[in-house]
Design a protein around this motif. Sequence first.
Motif, PDB file in Angstrom:
ATOM      1  N   SER A 102       0.842  -1.186   0.000  1.00  0.00           N
ATOM      2  CA  SER A 102       0.000   0.000   0.000  1.00  0.00           C
ATOM      3  C   SER A 102       0.885   1.247   0.000  1.00  0.00           C
ATOM      4  CB  SER A 102      -0.874  -0.061   1.266  1.00  0.00           C
ATOM      5  OG  SER A 102      -1.683   1.049   1.306  1.00  0.00           O
ATOM      6  N   GLY A 103       0.545   2.213  -0.820  1.00  0.00           N
ATOM      7  CA  GLY A 103       1.312   3.460  -0.865  1.00  0.00           C
ATOM      8  C   GLY A 103       2.566   3.377  -1.727  1.00  0.00           C
ATOM      9  N   SER A 104       2.773   2.256  -2.438  1.00  0.00           N
ATOM     10  CA  SER A 104       4.006   2.097  -3.217  1.00  0.00           C
ATOM     11  C   SER A 104       3.962   2.842  -4.558  1.00  0.00           C
ATOM     12  CB  SER A 104       4.278   0.611  -3.469  1.00  0.00           C
ATOM     13  OG  SER A 104       3.170   0.018  -4.116  1.00  0.00           O
ATOM     14  N   GLY A 105       2.744   3.200  -5.004  1.00  0.00           N
ATOM     15  CA  GLY A 105       2.634   3.959  -6.256  1.00  0.00           C
ATOM     16  C   GLY A 105       1.844   3.250  -7.341  1.00  0.00           C
ATOM     17  N   LYS A 106       1.122   2.183  -6.993  1.00  0.00           N
ATOM     18  CA  LYS A 106       0.386   1.403  -8.006  1.00  0.00           C
ATOM     19  C   LYS A 106      -0.681   2.252  -8.716  1.00  0.00           C
ATOM     20  CE  LYS A 106      -1.038  -1.574  -4.931  1.00  0.00           C
ATOM     21  NZ  LYS A 106      -0.416  -1.005  -3.732  1.00  0.00           N
ATOM     22  N   SER A 107      -1.531   2.923  -7.909  1.00  0.00           N
ATOM     23  CA  SER A 107      -2.593   3.737  -8.524  1.00  0.00           C
ATOM     24  C   SER A 107      -1.992   4.903  -9.293  1.00  0.00           C
ATOM     25  CB  SER A 107      -3.559   4.271  -7.465  1.00  0.00           C
ATOM     26  OG  SER A 107      -4.246   3.198  -6.890  1.00  0.00           O
ATOM     27  N   THR A 108      -0.953   5.494  -8.726  1.00  0.00           N
ATOM     28  CA  THR A 108      -0.296   6.602  -9.419  1.00  0.00           C
ATOM     29  C   THR A 108       0.205   6.130 -10.780  1.00  0.00           C
ATOM     30  OG1 THR A 108       0.390   7.487  -7.281  1.00  0.00           O
ATOM     31  CG2 THR A 108       1.548   8.328  -9.218  1.00  0.00           C
ATOM     32  N   PHE A 109       0.813   4.962 -10.792  1.00  0.00           N
ATOM     33  CA  PHE A 109       1.349   4.409 -12.039  1.00  0.00           C
ATOM     34  C   PHE A 109       0.231   4.197 -13.064  1.00  0.00           C
ATOM     35  CE2 PHE A 109       2.743   0.467 -14.384  1.00  0.00           C
ATOM     36  CZ  PHE A 109       3.648   1.119 -15.205  1.00  0.00           C
ATOM     37  N   ILE A 110      -0.817   3.519 -12.618  1.00  0.00           N
ATOM     38  CA  ILE A 110      -1.886   3.181 -13.551  1.00  0.00           C
ATOM     39  C   ILE A 110      -2.598   4.455 -14.031  1.00  0.00           C
ATOM     40  CG2 ILE A 110      -3.853   2.737 -12.022  1.00  0.00           C
ATOM     41  CD1 ILE A 110      -4.166   0.064 -13.459  1.00  0.00           C
ATOM     42  N   ASN A 111      -2.753   5.440 -13.143  1.00  0.00           N
ATOM     43  CA  ASN A 111      -3.403   6.697 -13.541  1.00  0.00           C
ATOM     44  C   ASN A 111      -2.555   7.462 -14.563  1.00  0.00           C
ATOM     45  OD1 ASN A 111      -5.478   6.168 -11.807  1.00  0.00           O
ATOM     46  ND2 ASN A 111      -4.806   7.586 -10.214  1.00  0.00           N
ATOM     47  N   ASN A 112      -1.240   7.392 -14.362  1.00  0.00           N
ATOM     48  CA  ASN A 112      -0.351   8.142 -15.257  1.00  0.00           C
ATOM     49  C   ASN A 112      -0.200   7.494 -16.628  1.00  0.00           C
ATOM     50  OD1 ASN A 112       1.331  10.649 -14.101  1.00  0.00           O
ATOM     51  ND2 ASN A 112       0.650   9.326 -12.435  1.00  0.00           N
ATOM     52  N   ILE A 113      -0.341   6.175 -16.679  1.00  0.00           N
ATOM     53  CA  ILE A 113      -0.205   5.540 -18.004  1.00  0.00           C
ATOM     54  C   ILE A 113      -1.543   5.456 -18.740  1.00  0.00           C
ATOM     55  CG2 ILE A 113       1.896   4.228 -17.475  1.00  0.00           C
ATOM     56  CD1 ILE A 113       0.088   1.734 -17.197  1.00  0.00           C
ATOM     57  N   SER A 114      -2.603   6.019 -18.125  1.00  0.00           N
ATOM     58  CA  SER A 114      -3.915   5.871 -18.770  1.00  0.00           C
ATOM     59  C   SER A 114      -4.663   7.200 -18.919  1.00  0.00           C
ATOM     60  CB  SER A 114      -4.772   4.880 -17.984  1.00  0.00           C
ATOM     61  OG  SER A 114      -5.032   5.403 -16.703  1.00  0.00           O
ATOM     62  N   THR A 115      -3.954   8.290 -18.917  1.00  0.00           N
ATOM     63  CA  THR A 115      -4.501   9.650 -19.146  1.00  0.00           C
ATOM     64  C   THR A 115      -5.342  10.199 -17.999  1.00  0.00           C
ATOM     65  OG1 THR A 115      -6.654   9.133 -20.203  1.00  0.00           O
ATOM     66  CG2 THR A 115      -4.723   9.119 -21.643  1.00  0.00           C
ATOM     67  N   ILE A 116      -5.474   9.451 -16.897  1.00  0.00           N
ATOM     68  CA  ILE A 116      -6.257   9.985 -15.773  1.00  0.00           C
ATOM     69  C   ILE A 116      -5.465  11.093 -15.090  1.00  0.00           C
ATOM     70  CG2 ILE A 116      -7.182   9.424 -13.471  1.00  0.00           C
ATOM     71  CD1 ILE A 116      -8.015   6.744 -14.545  1.00  0.00           C
ATOM     72  N   ASP A 117      -4.156  10.913 -15.032  1.00  0.00           N
ATOM     73  CA  ASP A 117      -3.293  11.925 -14.417  1.00  0.00           C
ATOM     74  C   ASP A 117      -2.135  12.200 -15.374  1.00  0.00           C
ATOM     75  OD1 ASP A 117      -2.350  13.727 -12.609  1.00  0.00           O
ATOM     76  OD2 ASP A 117      -1.978  12.268 -11.007  1.00  0.00           O
TER      77      ASP A 117
END
Length: 257
Positions: free
Chosen positions: A46-61
């Motif tokens: 938890s907190g390692s960056g999984k959501s950040t990664f997926i959001n950044n590679i999919s135009t969400i962020d």
Amino acid sequence: MKENIVLEAVHLKKVYNYATPNAFEALHDINFQVHEGEFVGIMGPSGSGKSTFINNISTIDECTEGKVLINGKNVRSMSANEIGHFRYQNLGFIFQDFNLLDTHTMYENISMPLALAHVPKAEIEKRVNNLANELQITSLLYKYPNECSGGQRQRGAICRALINNPHIIVADEPTGNLDSVNSSELLQLLQKMNKENGVTIVMVTHDPLIASFTTRLVYIKDGNIETVLDKGDMNQDEYFNQIVELNSRESREILAK
Ligand code: ADP
């Protein structure tokens, strides 16, 4: 055969609250490629960056440094309009909390990506009805999300994710709020989309059993890709055991610190 690269992160860095005293670098220097037809799992503490990664590679962020290419196109060089259109043409999203609008019926929620892309009404109706029939949620179309069970809502969310026939599905803990029967159904559906329709899938999960349905596993730790595990010729059982072993090894390391 060398497959096409559909998603690529090049020196991807994400800093939250950039240029403020609260700046936090959540992803450091990620280089990663997803090939057409892959089913990639993302794991990590938890907190390692999984959501950040997926959001950044999919135009969400949007990443702070580096670049993201989807089907060879640099996302950062696109306007908001282009990104919207691009999402409609390429991407389907499934989230843990379903992200359905409670003020809209399931039909309205499912048809939203098409309505936003100005698809004609008759075409929308045809596509929603066909897909709802396939996913066996026809009887739910005129209900509101809060009148449906968790499994039914997730099926509605999947229907919305698939309504534009995306080439890539991005899923963040899609089974997080589902019981084991509904989780298994969702996984089988994703696997079918992947194997039969060639849809590329990138999915975050914390569950080794869910992860064992993927074809490649990326373990993220402290904002870096720590390990990549290929299913290769392993059967699902062997792959599952390797995933469990990887997770327990990583957990032991955290405990030893
Ligand atoms: P995971 O999905 O692996 O649990 P996240 O990608 O959500 O991890 O978060 C990675 C790190 O970035 C965490 O330390 C988290 O606190 C931080 N973070 C996530 N979102 C934000 C945000 N919007 N603002 C500031 N920090 C954030």
